[in-house]
Design a protein around this motif. Structure first.
Motif, PDB file in Angstrom:
ATOM      1  N   SER A 188      -4.465   2.358  11.254  1.00  0.00           N
ATOM      2  CA  SER A 188      -3.943   1.429  10.253  1.00  0.00           C
ATOM      3  C   SER A 188      -3.777   0.030  10.831  1.00  0.00           C
ATOM      4  CB  SER A 188      -2.607   1.937   9.715  1.00  0.00           C
ATOM      5  OG  SER A 188      -2.758   3.186   9.063  1.00  0.00           O
TER       6      SER A 188
ATOM      7  N   LEU B  81       1.095  -3.075   4.542  1.00  0.00           N
ATOM      8  CA  LEU B  81       1.030  -1.657   4.920  1.00  0.00           C
ATOM      9  C   LEU B  81       2.297  -1.288   5.689  1.00  0.00           C
ATOM     10  CD1 LEU B  81      -2.207   0.077   6.046  1.00  0.00           C
ATOM     11  CD2 LEU B  81      -0.034   0.714   7.051  1.00  0.00           C
TER      12      LEU B  81
ATOM     13  N   GLU C 255       0.848  -1.181   0.000  1.00  0.00           N
ATOM     14  CA  GLU C 255       0.000   0.000   0.000  1.00  0.00           C
ATOM     15  C   GLU C 255       0.892   1.242   0.000  1.00  0.00           C
ATOM     16  OE1 GLU C 255      -3.163   0.204  -0.240  1.00  0.00           O
ATOM     17  OE2 GLU C 255      -4.012  -1.733   0.384  1.00  0.00           O
TER      18      GLU C 255
ATOM     19  N   MET D  66      -7.013  -1.858  11.134  1.00  0.00           N
ATOM     20  CA  MET D  66      -7.432  -2.394   9.840  1.00  0.00           C
ATOM     21  C   MET D  66      -6.641  -3.654   9.484  1.00  0.00           C
ATOM     22  SD  MET D  66      -7.726   1.219   7.767  1.00  0.00           S
ATOM     23  CE  MET D  66      -8.019   0.402   6.191  1.00  0.00           C
ATOM     24  N   VAL D  67      -5.344  -3.636   9.771  1.00  0.00           N
ATOM     25  CA  VAL D  67      -4.503  -4.802   9.486  1.00  0.00           C
ATOM     26  C   VAL D  67      -4.946  -5.996  10.324  1.00  0.00           C
ATOM     27  CG1 VAL D  67      -2.171  -5.724   9.731  1.00  0.00           C
ATOM     28  CG2 VAL D  67      -2.510  -3.460   8.736  1.00  0.00           C
TER      29      VAL D  67
ATOM     30  N   GLN E  69      -8.515  -6.069   6.855  1.00  0.00           N
ATOM     31  CA  GLN E  69      -9.211  -5.151   5.953  1.00  0.00           C
ATOM     32  C   GLN E  69      -8.261  -4.509   4.946  1.00  0.00           C
ATOM     33  OE1 GLN E  69     -11.064  -2.409   8.688  1.00  0.00           O
ATOM     34  NE2 GLN E  69     -12.747  -3.808   9.171  1.00  0.00           N
ATOM     35  N   VAL E  70      -6.976  -4.858   5.017  1.00  0.00           N
ATOM     36  CA  VAL E  70      -5.975  -4.314   4.099  1.00  0.00           C
ATOM     37  C   VAL E  70      -5.443  -5.470   3.268  1.00  0.00           C
ATOM     38  CG1 VAL E  70      -3.797  -3.063   3.885  1.00  0.00           C
ATOM     39  CG2 VAL E  70      -5.366  -2.531   5.767  1.00  0.00           C
ATOM     40  N   ARG E  71      -5.539  -5.349   1.948  1.00  0.00           N
ATOM     41  CA  ARG E  71      -5.151  -6.452   1.065  1.00  0.00           C
ATOM     42  C   ARG E  71      -3.638  -6.510   0.851  1.00  0.00           C
ATOM     43  NH1 ARG E  71      -6.057 -11.438   0.065  1.00  0.00           N
ATOM     44  NH2 ARG E  71      -6.232 -12.079  -2.098  1.00  0.00           N
ATOM     45  N   LYS E  72      -3.006  -5.350   0.686  1.00  0.00           N
ATOM     46  CA  LYS E  72      -1.566  -5.303   0.462  1.00  0.00           C
ATOM     47  C   LYS E  72      -0.863  -5.041   1.799  1.00  0.00           C
ATOM     48  CE  LYS E  72      -2.086  -3.438  -4.227  1.00  0.00           C
ATOM     49  NZ  LYS E  72      -1.719  -2.326  -5.151  1.00  0.00           N
TER      50      LYS E  72
END
Length: 373
Positions: free
Chosen positions: A356, A369, A345, A359-360, A364-367
């Motif tokens: 952040s 971070l 990201e 979310m990780v 919820q984060v595909r790539k």
């Protein structure tokens, strides 16, 4: 809230260390996970920690330039009986050496380094400066960016552990990477292709399939398991002439018919056992995998092996330290030459670290971070 490191004449204080003597510390603010009664109750908070100014014999003080965020395995900390209410967050770091201990031989001040803080560390990688043993660091090539180095070191280590250490990958093998578009999956595909392995990869969505199609010729075939008309077992057997694949790397396994919606695209353990070839290797990330006697019998008849992927095992024995450092050196070299190209990201500023990380942790984060300090 802004994370910051208060390093000034007014923030330096004296503390007694565990041995009863006096040591010099400075206070540094980092990100920590406050454990609750369950994993769902965990909260990420900003807290101050004490970083020693006096280094041990083989310790290195590093000014952190970037730190990657990976999901925190709270259950692992409980199993290892780390008695702590606050678990440090952010272990994959890259930065500049500020100071070295008297017996450090690998590094000197101003060296650029990359590494992973040990599992039992008390410091967050999101501190402005961290103290770490020299045997957890390697030199960062000059051409390699801070963000790429931090964002790829852990997934690269997992890929090497799975393919080289556990599966004994060799040229001519056929590899199935389940969820190939994940950060771990992408580096595994690139590493396997570099060594002459034929790679099949599953896609969990149409977007993932389009992305993986762009990786050709690294990926010989993309299997869109998101499409109900596509059968994973049939696709693998068709691609291998009915012989089955030599190596399978999963991203989780469905153990029962009824599973949460988030796991509905994971393969059944029976499917993996069916599509694996004679003498094949199954590398699983499913910590709670259960095999029934018929499953074990099928693996026995194929002389197939099952390995559990846990990259933290490198810190379990000092006898493996040399190989661990060799792997990390090879990862950063392949990153600098473009052989490995992580999916990242856009870098996130330090003040967004708490949001952040939440979310990780919730996937919820595909790539991958990375926080840039």
């Amino acid at each position: 809230m802004y994370l910051f490191c208060k390093i000034s004449a007014y923030s330096l204080t004296w503390f007694n260390n565990n041995f009863g003597s006096t040591s010099f510390y400075f206070q540094c603010t980092g990100l920590y996970c406050k454990l609750g009664e369950t994993a769902a109750d965990a909260k990420f908070v900003v807290r101050e920690t004490n970083v020693p100014s006096a280094l041990g014999s083989n310790q290195v003080k590093v000014q952190v330039k970037a730190c990657a965020l990976s999901p925190l395995d709270i259950k692992l900390h409980e199993d290892l009986k780390f008695q702590r209410d606050l678990v440090p967050v952010g272990r994959e770091i890259v930065g500049i050496v500020l100071q070295v201990g008297p017996k450090v031989t690998f590094f000197q001040p101003d060296d650029e380094v990359v590494g992973i803080l040990p599992l039992d560390t008390a410091m967050s990688g999101l501190c402005d400066a961290v103290v770490i043993n020299e045997h957890h660091l390697v030199q960062k090539p000059e051409k390699l960016s801070w963000v790429e180095a931090a964002g790829a070191i852990r997934d690269g280590l997992r890929a090497y552990t799975a393919l080289h250490t556990l599966a004994r990958m060799a040229s001519g093998h056929t590899l199935l990477v389940l969820d190939g578009a994940s950060p771990f999956g992408v580096l595994s595909i690139q590493l396997a292709h570099y060594h002459g392995v034929k790679v099949l990869a599953s896609a969990l969505s149409s977007e993932d399939q389009k992305f993986l199609e762009q990786l050709r010729p690294s990926v010989a075939r993309v299997i869109g398991v998101w499409d109900a008309k596509v059968d994973l077992v049939d696709s693998c057997l068709e691609e291998t002439g009915g012989l089955g694949v030599d190596i399978v790397m999963d991203s989780g396994v469905r153990l029962h018919e009824e599973e949460p919606e988030a796991r509905c695209l994971l393969p059944y353990k029976h499917d993996i056992i069916t599509l694996i070839g004679v003498g094949g290797h199954w590398v699983t990330t499913e910590q709670n995998l259960q095999l029934d006697p018929p499953d074990s019998r099928s693996l026995f008849l194929k002389a197939a092996s099952l390995s559990f992927l846990n990259e933290e095992v490198w810190g379990a024995s000092s006898a493996r330290q040399g190989r661990y450092l060799h792997i990390m050196k090879d990862i950063v070299e392949k990153l600098s030459t473009g052989t490995l190209r992580p999916q990242l990201e856009d870098p996130v500023p330090l003040y967004d670290a708490t949001v952040s990380m939440e979310m990780v942790q919730k996937n919820q984060v595909r790539k991958r971070l990375v926080i840039q300090l």
